[in-house]
Design a protein around this motif. Sequence first.
Motif, short mmCIF file in Angstrom:
data_model
loop_
_atom_site.label_atom_id
_atom_site.label_comp_id
_atom_site.label_asym_id
_atom_site.label_seq_id
_atom_site.Cartn_x
_atom_site.Cartn_y
_atom_site.Cartn_z
N LEU A 142 4.28 2.61 12.26
CA LEU A 142 4.92 1.31 12.04
C LEU A 142 3.88 0.20 11.88
CD1 LEU A 142 7.87 1.55 14.58
CD2 LEU A 142 8.07 1.43 12.10
N HIS A 143 2.85 0.26 12.69
CA HIS A 143 1.78 -0.75 12.61
C HIS A 143 1.05 -0.66 11.27
CE1 HIS A 143 -1.29 -3.53 13.94
NE2 HIS A 143 -2.20 -2.66 13.56
N VAL A 144 0.77 0.54 10.81
CA VAL A 144 0.07 0.71 9.53
C VAL A 144 0.94 0.20 8.38
CG1 VAL A 144 -0.85 2.42 7.90
CG2 VAL A 144 -1.45 2.55 10.33
N VAL A 145 2.24 0.47 8.42
CA VAL A 145 3.14 -0.07 7.39
C VAL A 145 3.11 -1.59 7.43
CG1 VAL A 145 5.56 -0.31 6.71
CG2 VAL A 145 4.65 1.95 7.25
N ALA A 146 3.21 -2.18 8.62
CA ALA A 146 3.21 -3.64 8.75
C ALA A 146 1.90 -4.24 8.27
CB ALA A 146 3.49 -4.04 10.20
N GLU A 147 0.80 -3.63 8.64
CA GLU A 147 -0.52 -4.13 8.24
C GLU A 147 -0.66 -4.08 6.71
OE1 GLU A 147 -4.75 -5.09 9.16
OE2 GLU A 147 -3.09 -4.91 10.56
N THR A 148 -0.24 -2.99 6.12
CA THR A 148 -0.34 -2.84 4.67
C THR A 148 0.54 -3.87 3.96
OG1 THR A 148 -0.77 -0.48 4.98
CG2 THR A 148 -0.13 -1.19 2.76
N ALA A 149 1.77 -4.04 4.43
CA ALA A 149 2.68 -5.01 3.83
C ALA A 149 2.14 -6.43 3.96
CB ALA A 149 4.06 -4.90 4.46
N GLN A 150 1.63 -6.76 5.13
CA GLN A 150 1.09 -8.11 5.35
C GLN A 150 -0.06 -8.39 4.39
OE1 GLN A 150 -0.55 -8.67 9.27
NE2 GLN A 150 -0.80 -10.86 8.98
N HIS A 151 -0.96 -7.44 4.26
CA HIS A 151 -2.12 -7.67 3.40
C HIS A 151 -1.77 -7.59 1.92
CE1 HIS A 151 -4.82 -8.45 6.56
NE2 HIS A 151 -4.78 -7.24 7.08
N ALA A 152 -0.72 -6.86 1.57
CA ALA A 152 -0.26 -6.88 0.18
C ALA A 152 0.23 -8.29 -0.17
CB ALA A 152 0.84 -5.85 -0.04
N GLY A 153 0.86 -8.96 0.77
CA GLY A 153 1.27 -10.34 0.57
C GLY A 153 0.08 -11.27 0.43
N HIS A 154 -0.95 -11.06 1.27
CA HIS A 154 -2.17 -11.86 1.13
C HIS A 154 -2.77 -11.65 -0.26
CE1 HIS A 154 -2.72 -11.50 5.75
NE2 HIS A 154 -2.03 -12.60 5.45
N ALA A 155 -2.79 -10.40 -0.69
CA ALA A 155 -3.37 -10.07 -1.99
C ALA A 155 -2.64 -10.77 -3.12
CB ALA A 155 -3.36 -8.55 -2.21
N ASP A 156 -1.33 -10.87 -3.00
CA ASP A 156 -0.54 -11.53 -4.03
C ASP A 156 -0.95 -13.00 -4.16
OD1 ASP A 156 1.49 -11.24 -5.99
OD2 ASP A 156 2.93 -12.22 -4.67
N ILE A 157 -1.19 -13.65 -3.05
CA ILE A 157 -1.62 -15.06 -3.07
C ILE A 157 -3.00 -15.18 -3.72
CG2 ILE A 157 -2.36 -16.99 -1.60
CD1 ILE A 157 -0.14 -15.97 0.40
N LEU A 158 -3.91 -14.28 -3.35
CA LEU A 158 -5.26 -14.32 -3.92
C LEU A 158 -5.22 -14.09 -5.42
CD1 LEU A 158 -7.26 -12.32 -1.23
CD2 LEU A 158 -7.04 -14.80 -1.44
#
Length: 169
Positions: A142-158
Amino acid sequence: MTADTQQLSRERQDFLQTLAKHRGFLRYTTEGLTDAQAAQRTTVSELTLGGLVKHVADVEARWMRFAVGGAAAMRSEPVDWENQFRMGEGETLAGLLAAYDRVAAATDELVATLPDLDEAHPLPEAPWFEPGASWSVRRVLLHVVAETAQHAGHADILREAIDGQKTMG
């Protein structure tokens, strides 16, 4: 996914499919970029798209080591805390994505073959973890899914700051 999802429990299928979806968002965000663009800082933070790919791959690999062998296994490889969100000298986006693919394949295989998602290990000592707490393999996933999703959102902003491209929307 490398594992045959037909033979997996519904829970394991859900983990793998959700993780694959968020990995895909992160990968999509990097499509068509040059190495210079992937290394570009577009905010005041140290985050770069290539660095995010490197970080997410490293975090996933570290947590999978934890899932199998606990805190000692998690710490078995050094972490470059200072440079984990940046592309280093000689690193390419293609190389970082290939490394991420290898980590993803190893994780998928591990999720498919671990005997018990309830197996738990004490968390490493860190200010962000409750002292004495343990996480099951399920909680790690669950943590790995959350971490990946969170950083995919960061990537979208970048990415949007580089050339206006958006993953969603």
